[in-house]
Design a protein around this motif. Structure first.
Motif, PDB file in Angstrom:
ATOM      1  N   LEU A  92       9.284  91.911  27.457  1.00 55.21           N
ATOM      2  CA  LEU A  92       9.240  92.946  26.427  1.00 55.21           C
ATOM      3  C   LEU A  92       9.234  92.335  25.031  1.00 55.21           C
ATOM      4  N   ALA A  93      10.002  91.267  24.840  1.00 55.37           N
ATOM      5  CA  ALA A  93      10.046  90.615  23.520  1.00 55.37           C
ATOM      6  C   ALA A  93       8.663  90.106  23.118  1.00 55.37           C
ATOM      7  N   GLY A 110       7.099  95.694  31.140  1.00 53.92           N
ATOM      8  CA  GLY A 110       6.992  94.246  31.077  1.00 53.92           C
ATOM      9  C   GLY A 110       7.636  93.585  32.277  1.00 53.92           C
ATOM     10  N   SER A 111       7.633  92.278  32.289  1.00 54.24           N
ATOM     11  CA  SER A 111       8.191  91.534  33.420  1.00 54.24           C
ATOM     12  C   SER A 111       9.705  91.644  33.515  1.00 54.24           C
ATOM     13  N   ASP A 112      10.366  92.029  32.435  1.00 52.49           N
ATOM     14  CA  ASP A 112      11.829  92.103  32.428  1.00 52.49           C
ATOM     15  C   ASP A 112      12.380  93.500  32.154  1.00 52.49           C
ATOM     16  N   GLY A 113      11.552  94.520  32.318  1.00 57.96           N
ATOM     17  CA  GLY A 113      12.029  95.882  32.119  1.00 57.96           C
ATOM     18  C   GLY A 113      10.947  96.777  31.547  1.00 57.96           C
ATOM     19  N   PHE A 114      11.362  97.960  31.092  1.00 52.70           N
ATOM     20  CA  PHE A 114      10.418  98.897  30.483  1.00 52.70           C
ATOM     21  C   PHE A 114      11.063  99.538  29.272  1.00 52.70           C
ATOM     22  N   GLY A 115      10.239 100.143  28.450  1.00 42.80           N
ATOM     23  CA  GLY A 115      10.748 100.809  27.274  1.00 42.80           C
ATOM     24  C   GLY A 115       9.716 101.694  26.624  1.00 42.80           C
TER      25      GLY A 115
END
Length: 82
Positions: free
Chosen positions: A30-31, A57-62
């Motif tokens: 996400l970053a 993204g690969s490490d979460g959603f937003g």
């Protein structure tokens, strides 16, 4: 990595006064996706300031809102699961 147009999908519009809602999925953190200028090429697909993007993204959603400064498109922190 850079913006990949194949993973950008228009979900819909709220109304004539509202922005467009988009979905973007990428095997990137996400970053990295929220880095300034990442969405510069999205203008070619109709993305404008104030639109909302659901990012997976690969490490979460937003959810984030598109911001424009000059010719640089970026998204803010928004609501995030990570």
């Amino acid at each position: 990595m850079a913006f990949a147009s194949g993973t950008l999908q228009r979900i819909g519009t709220a109304n004539s006064d509202g922005g467009t809602v988009w979905m973007y999925k990428e095997a990137e953190t996400l970053a990295n996706i929220r880095a300034s200028g990442y969405f510069n090429n999205a203008v070619d697909y109709g993305m404008v300031a104030g639109d909302i993007v659901m990012i997976m993204g690969s490490d979460g959603f937003g959810f984030s809102q598109i911001a424009v400064s000059g010719s640089t498109y970026s998204v803010g922190e928004g609501l995030t699961s990570a």
